[in-house]
Design an enzyme around this catalytic site. Sequence first.
Site, short mmCIF file in Angstrom:
data_model
loop_
_atom_site.label_atom_id
_atom_site.label_comp_id
_atom_site.label_asym_id
_atom_site.label_seq_id
_atom_site.Cartn_x
_atom_site.Cartn_y
_atom_site.Cartn_z
N ARG A 40 0.82 -1.21 0.00
CA ARG A 40 0.00 0.00 0.00
C ARG A 40 0.85 1.26 0.00
O ARG A 40 0.32 2.35 -0.13
CB ARG A 40 -0.90 0.02 1.25
N GLN A 105 -2.72 -10.10 9.11
CA GLN A 105 -3.22 -9.54 7.86
C GLN A 105 -2.24 -9.88 6.73
O GLN A 105 -2.54 -9.63 5.57
CB GLN A 105 -3.28 -8.01 7.95
N ILE A 107 0.14 -11.72 4.00
CA ILE A 107 -0.08 -12.83 3.07
C ILE A 107 1.24 -13.48 2.69
O ILE A 107 1.31 -14.27 1.76
CB ILE A 107 -0.81 -12.33 1.79
N HIS A 125 -6.19 -12.67 5.49
CA HIS A 125 -6.22 -12.30 4.08
C HIS A 125 -5.62 -13.37 3.18
O HIS A 125 -5.30 -13.12 2.03
CB HIS A 125 -5.52 -10.96 3.88
N CYS A 133 -7.53 -24.03 -5.47
CA CYS A 133 -8.53 -24.22 -6.52
C CYS A 133 -9.83 -23.56 -6.06
O CYS A 133 -10.27 -23.77 -4.93
CB CYS A 133 -8.76 -25.70 -6.78
N CYS A 136 -12.62 -26.94 -5.99
CA CYS A 136 -12.52 -28.02 -5.00
C CYS A 136 -11.72 -27.59 -3.77
O CYS A 136 -11.63 -28.32 -2.80
CB CYS A 136 -11.91 -29.28 -5.62
ZN LIG Z 1 -9.98 -28.28 -8.04
#
Ligand SMILES: [Zn+2]
Length: 256
Positions: A40, A105, A107, A125, A133, A136
């Site tokens: 940021r 927060q 990542i 976050h 995915c 799934c």
């Molecule tokens: Zn999948």
Amino acid sequence: MDDLEMTNDSALTNHLKSATRILIFTGAGISTQSGIPDFRGPQGVWTRRQPVYYHDFMTSEAARIEHWDYKLEGWEVFRNAQPNAVHHAIVKLERAGKLLMLVTQNIDGLHSLAGTSPERLVELHGTNSKIECQTCHERTDPAPHFEYFRAKRKPPICHCGGFLKPATISFGQNLAPGQIQRAEQAARKADLVIALGSTLSVYPAATIPLLAAQRGAPYIIINRGPTDHDHEHVTLRLEADVTAVFPPAVDSALSS
Ligand SMILES: [Zn+2]
């Protein structure tokens, strides 16, 4: 170090010493020492690129390519980053049986890499250290997917046919309800809450430490620069580089 700072540092140590169920909340300020840029900030990637919204990612191949291209740009930084003294100090608190929950927060996956247990960690976050995915929800390691994208310029697809996406929360995507619930439960039980390296300005994440403080848990904020909670139930406010202040306080609280 002047008298006031010494008083504050020993107050921090005393709080760490007496607490048994600590809730720690971390933001970007703890990872800059690990070479993770604050996205940021003025040099941040968000000032140069438009973020891809979740709905667009799910409905447009061009948006998926843009998102993967943006994530590829950050990949080299994230894959080489190492945890620093703050991440390690939090692991020490866990091993001493004092950490109720760590809510981040960030990542960058550095808490996990430092050794914080999954059952003590809420990544509000999401994380760049996994690919998820969207159908799934299987999580896999990022390297092969980034190599595929780099070579083919095509977003990778799961074996189930679903879209693969770095496991971070995108703009317009809801936080995982289960993760918020775990964080809120900890906020209700904590006997001390400490916010490290966060401006406490991103919601709903910043409601977590506030919830604990409003319940009456002592609230300590360590950050360089103002935060949105500076006038909210704060017990101790240290205007300092968290890397300089927090690890030594943990060491002295655990050594005596
Ligand atoms: Zn999948």
